[in-house]
Scaffold this active site. Structure first.
Site, PDB file in Angstrom:
ATOM      1  N   HIS A   1       0.808  -1.239   0.000  1.00  0.00           N
ATOM      2  CA  HIS A   1       0.000   0.000   0.000  1.00  0.00           C
ATOM      3  C   HIS A   1       0.834   1.278   0.000  1.00  0.00           C
ATOM      4  O   HIS A   1       0.281   2.360  -0.122  1.00  0.00           O
ATOM      5  CB  HIS A   1      -0.972   0.011   1.182  1.00  0.00           C
ATOM      6  CG  HIS A   1      -0.327   0.279   2.505  1.00  0.00           C
ATOM      7  ND1 HIS A   1       0.682  -0.514   3.011  1.00  0.00           N
ATOM      8  CD2 HIS A   1      -0.531   1.257   3.414  1.00  0.00           C
ATOM      9  CE1 HIS A   1       1.060  -0.022   4.179  1.00  0.00           C
ATOM     10  NE2 HIS A   1       0.341   1.045   4.443  1.00  0.00           N
TER      11      HIS A   1
ATOM     12  N   TYR B   1      11.277 -11.092 -14.419  1.00  0.00           N
ATOM     13  CA  TYR B   1      10.054 -10.534 -13.823  1.00  0.00           C
ATOM     14  C   TYR B   1       8.832 -11.231 -14.418  1.00  0.00           C
ATOM     15  O   TYR B   1       7.885 -11.584 -13.706  1.00  0.00           O
ATOM     16  CB  TYR B   1      10.038  -9.031 -14.126  1.00  0.00           C
ATOM     17  CG  TYR B   1       8.870  -8.268 -13.579  1.00  0.00           C
ATOM     18  CD1 TYR B   1       8.781  -7.976 -12.227  1.00  0.00           C
ATOM     19  CD2 TYR B   1       7.868  -7.794 -14.424  1.00  0.00           C
ATOM     20  CE1 TYR B   1       7.709  -7.245 -11.732  1.00  0.00           C
ATOM     21  CE2 TYR B   1       6.800  -7.059 -13.939  1.00  0.00           C
ATOM     22  CZ  TYR B   1       6.731  -6.786 -12.584  1.00  0.00           C
ATOM     23  OH  TYR B   1       5.672  -6.058 -12.097  1.00  0.00           O
TER      24      TYR B   1
ATOM     25  N   LEU C   1       2.329   1.145 -16.365  1.00  0.00           N
ATOM     26  CA  LEU C   1       1.628   2.085 -15.483  1.00  0.00           C
ATOM     27  C   LEU C   1       2.470   3.325 -15.242  1.00  0.00           C
ATOM     28  O   LEU C   1       3.698   3.275 -15.296  1.00  0.00           O
ATOM     29  CB  LEU C   1       1.354   1.406 -14.137  1.00  0.00           C
ATOM     30  CG  LEU C   1       0.440   0.190 -14.220  1.00  0.00           C
ATOM     31  CD1 LEU C   1       0.539  -0.627 -12.928  1.00  0.00           C
ATOM     32  CD2 LEU C   1      -0.999   0.637 -14.468  1.00  0.00           C
TER      33      LEU C   1
ATOM     34  N   ARG D   1       4.569   1.506 -26.741  1.00  0.00           N
ATOM     35  CA  ARG D   1       4.058   1.130 -25.428  1.00  0.00           C
ATOM     36  C   ARG D   1       2.679   1.736 -25.229  1.00  0.00           C
ATOM     37  O   ARG D   1       2.351   2.789 -25.780  1.00  0.00           O
ATOM     38  CB  ARG D   1       4.984   1.641 -24.304  1.00  0.00           C
ATOM     39  CG  ARG D   1       6.364   1.029 -24.271  1.00  0.00           C
ATOM     40  CD  ARG D   1       6.340  -0.427 -23.819  1.00  0.00           C
ATOM     41  NE  ARG D   1       7.686  -0.998 -23.711  1.00  0.00           N
ATOM     42  CZ  ARG D   1       8.338  -1.571 -24.726  1.00  0.00           C
ATOM     43  NH1 ARG D   1       7.792  -1.657 -25.920  1.00  0.00           N
ATOM     44  NH2 ARG D   1       9.548  -2.084 -24.537  1.00  0.00           N
TER      45      ARG D   1
ATOM     46  N   ASP E   1      16.216  -1.679 -26.488  1.00  0.00           N
ATOM     47  CA  ASP E   1      14.853  -1.301 -26.888  1.00  0.00           C
ATOM     48  C   ASP E   1      13.804  -2.122 -26.143  1.00  0.00           C
ATOM     49  O   ASP E   1      12.681  -1.680 -25.931  1.00  0.00           O
ATOM     50  CB  ASP E   1      14.658  -1.573 -28.393  1.00  0.00           C
ATOM     51  CG  ASP E   1      14.966  -0.346 -29.236  1.00  0.00           C
ATOM     52  OD1 ASP E   1      15.168   0.745 -28.665  1.00  0.00           O
ATOM     53  OD2 ASP E   1      15.001  -0.490 -30.472  1.00  0.00           O
TER      54      ASP E   1
HETATM   55  O1  GFB Z   1       9.482   1.615 -19.412  1.00  0.00           O
HETATM   56  P1  GFB Z   1      10.642   0.787 -19.748  1.00  0.00           P
HETATM   57  O2  GFB Z   1      11.831   0.921 -18.862  1.00  0.00           O
HETATM   58  O3  GFB Z   1      10.315  -0.753 -19.738  1.00  0.00           O
HETATM   59  O4  GFB Z   1      11.124   1.124 -21.250  1.00  0.00           O
HETATM   60  P2  GFB Z   1       9.607  -1.804 -20.731  1.00  0.00           P
HETATM   61  C1  GFB Z   1      10.230   1.248 -22.316  1.00  0.00           C
HETATM   62  C2  GFB Z   1      10.969   1.708 -23.570  1.00  0.00           C
HETATM   63  O5  GFB Z   1      11.381   3.064 -23.394  1.00  0.00           O
HETATM   64  C3  GFB Z   1      12.219   0.917 -23.938  1.00  0.00           C
HETATM   65  C4  GFB Z   1      12.744   3.192 -23.762  1.00  0.00           C
HETATM   66  O6  GFB Z   1      12.301   0.792 -25.337  1.00  0.00           O
HETATM   67  C5  GFB Z   1      13.350   1.827 -23.419  1.00  0.00           C
HETATM   68  O7  GFB Z   1      14.582   1.642 -24.102  1.00  0.00           O
HETATM   69  N1  GFB Z   1      13.349   4.342 -23.070  1.00  0.00           N
HETATM   70  C6  GFB Z   1      13.789   5.480 -23.691  1.00  0.00           C
HETATM   71  C7  GFB Z   1      13.593   4.460 -21.761  1.00  0.00           C
HETATM   72  N2  GFB Z   1      14.336   6.308 -22.793  1.00  0.00           N
HETATM   73  C8  GFB Z   1      14.231   5.697 -21.582  1.00  0.00           C
HETATM   74  C9  GFB Z   1      14.612   6.104 -20.268  1.00  0.00           C
HETATM   75  O8  GFB Z   1      15.191   7.161 -20.025  1.00  0.00           O
HETATM   76  N3  GFB Z   1      14.303   5.227 -19.257  1.00  0.00           N
HETATM   77  C10 GFB Z   1      13.660   4.033 -19.491  1.00  0.00           C
HETATM   78  N4  GFB Z   1      13.385   3.240 -18.428  1.00  0.00           N
HETATM   79  N5  GFB Z   1      13.326   3.628 -20.735  1.00  0.00           N
HETATM   80  C11 GFB Z   1       9.184  -2.940 -18.490  1.00  0.00           C
HETATM   81  C12 GFB Z   1       9.697  -4.206 -17.871  1.00  0.00           C
HETATM   82  O9  GFB Z   1       9.545  -3.040 -19.797  1.00  0.00           O
HETATM   83  O10 GFB Z   1       7.802  -2.812 -18.441  1.00  0.00           O
HETATM   84  C13 GFB Z   1       9.050  -4.514 -16.600  1.00  0.00           C
HETATM   85  O11 GFB Z   1      11.108  -4.104 -17.764  1.00  0.00           O
HETATM   86  C14 GFB Z   1       7.561  -4.333 -16.634  1.00  0.00           C
HETATM   87  O12 GFB Z   1       9.356  -5.826 -16.245  1.00  0.00           O
HETATM   88  C15 GFB Z   1       7.200  -2.986 -17.209  1.00  0.00           C
HETATM   89  O13 GFB Z   1       6.948  -5.333 -17.392  1.00  0.00           O
HETATM   90  C16 GFB Z   1       5.713  -2.774 -17.300  1.00  0.00           C
HETATM   91  O14 GFB Z   1       8.241  -1.366 -21.145  1.00  0.00           O
HETATM   92  O15 GFB Z   1      10.509  -2.163 -21.844  1.00  0.00           O
END
Ligand code: GFB
Length: 324
Positions: free
Chosen positions: A15, A140, A170, A217, A284
């Protein structure tokens, strides 16, 4: 058994996290008066004995399992043992304890990364386990698949009312803005804000995206997920089983956009006009993961918050948090 009584005892596991907090507030706003929660310092949900003792002492009627180790693409890749091990341990403790004390219903929160990397788009619930997973978040994903399967097994073997919601990516107030561990949306909000703030005009400071920016996404505002959780808690079991014999319901918004499109929207909200660059040394991940939301739609639920509105609220929360 569905949630009806306003004084039913509802345990929200996790929570204090972004998701659990939104669920807690939504239930409170809807008039539910008997909510219980424990911080991770008070109760380590990876510990089956402590978890069982807690359930025996509190005897909750309903459980929402929102506690999990979560993170973005880089954190998933860097800490595979934690993402797999901690999540498996939490699921095993909580789902078993809920079974042992005989709760009326448990809602488990999964994730759409459980689906195969090349699942058909939009991804229906029955594409689960039809192909290989995306390597960056397989640890995960395997844990979340196991959690769902444990719920399904409890239903099949013991008749327990356990349902899994699979929310898409989310975001919202209370999100993780740490650039090493966060998901893309809060990361880009922070990067755009910091780039804008670096010079009075902000016009020439670039924002750097990870990867090509081409992956797509789908983003769900956290309050919409909280609404979906309450909606499912309040829906009769027969109705859920009729559309979801496997006890699985995707929760999404029905449309996605590329990360390159997302940064445009974020720059617009933040007021950043500088260029966008790409760090192609970063992964990616999965090319696309749009979910098929027809099961939830047929039950009568759909998301309400437009992406721009959700981003504006999240940005405001971020500004308040850094200025407080
Ligand atoms: O949100 P994200 O980290 O996770 O990354 P996933 C989504 C996309 O955004 C990827 C790009 O293609 C990243 O390379 N991206 C671009 C970035 N710039 C950035 C940045 O500055 N930070 C991040 N974090 N990404 C996650 C899973 O996957 O989704 C988890 O790793 C979970 O397990 C979650 O399922 C919902 O969408 O790729």
């Amino acid at each position: 058994m569905r949630l009806q009584s306003k004084d039913a005892k509802i345990y929200v596991a996790g929570h204090r996290g972004m998701v659990g907090r939104a669920i807690w507030h939504d239930l409170q706003d809807a008039g539910y008066t008997n909510l219980i929660g424990r911080t991770s310092d008070e109760l380590d949900l990876r510990d089956p004995h402590a978890t069982r003792d807690f359930f025996e002492a509190e005897q909750p009627d309903f459980v929402v399992l929102a506690a999990a180790r979560v993170g973005g693409i880089l954190a998933n890749n860097r800490y595979p043992a934690d993402f797999l091990g901690d999540n498996l341990a939490i699921e095993q403790s909580v789902i078993r304890a809920a079974h042992e004390v005989g709760v009326d219903r448990l809602v488990f929160l999964g994730s759409t990364c459980i689906y195969p990397k090349h699942a058909p788009q939009p991804m229906p619930e029955d594409s689960l386990l039809t192909g290989p997973l995306e390597p960056t978040n397989q640890w995960y994903a395997v844990a979340k698949i196991a959690g769902h399967k444990l719920c399904q097994a409890m239903h099949r073997q013991h008749g327990d009312d356990m349902v899994t919601l699979m929310p898409t990516n989310l975001y919202g107030p209370g999100d993780d803005f740490d650039l090493e561990t966060s998901h893309v949306l809060p990361a880009l909000l922070r990067k755009a804000h910091e780039a804008k703030s670096r010079k009075p005009s902000g016009s020439d400071v670039p924002v750097t995206l990870w990867g090509s920016g081409e992956p797509k996404r789908e983003f769900l505002y956290v309050d919409d997920l909280a609404d979906a959780v309450r909606f499912v808690l309040e829906t009769p079991e027969e109705e859920i089983r009729e559309v979801a014999p496997d006890g699985m319901l995707n929760v999404g918004v029905g449309e996605d956009l590329s990360i390159n499109e997302l940064i445009g929207l974020i720059q617009d909200v933040v007021g950043h006009e500088g260029p966008v660059e790409h760090d192609r040394s970063k992964p990616d991940g999965t090319p696309r993961k749009l979910v098929d939301t027809s099961r939830m739609e047929s039950l009568g639920w759909e998301a309400q918050t437009p992406l721009r509105t959700g981003i504006q609220r999240t940005y405001q929360w971020y500004l308040d948090s850094i200025n407080s």
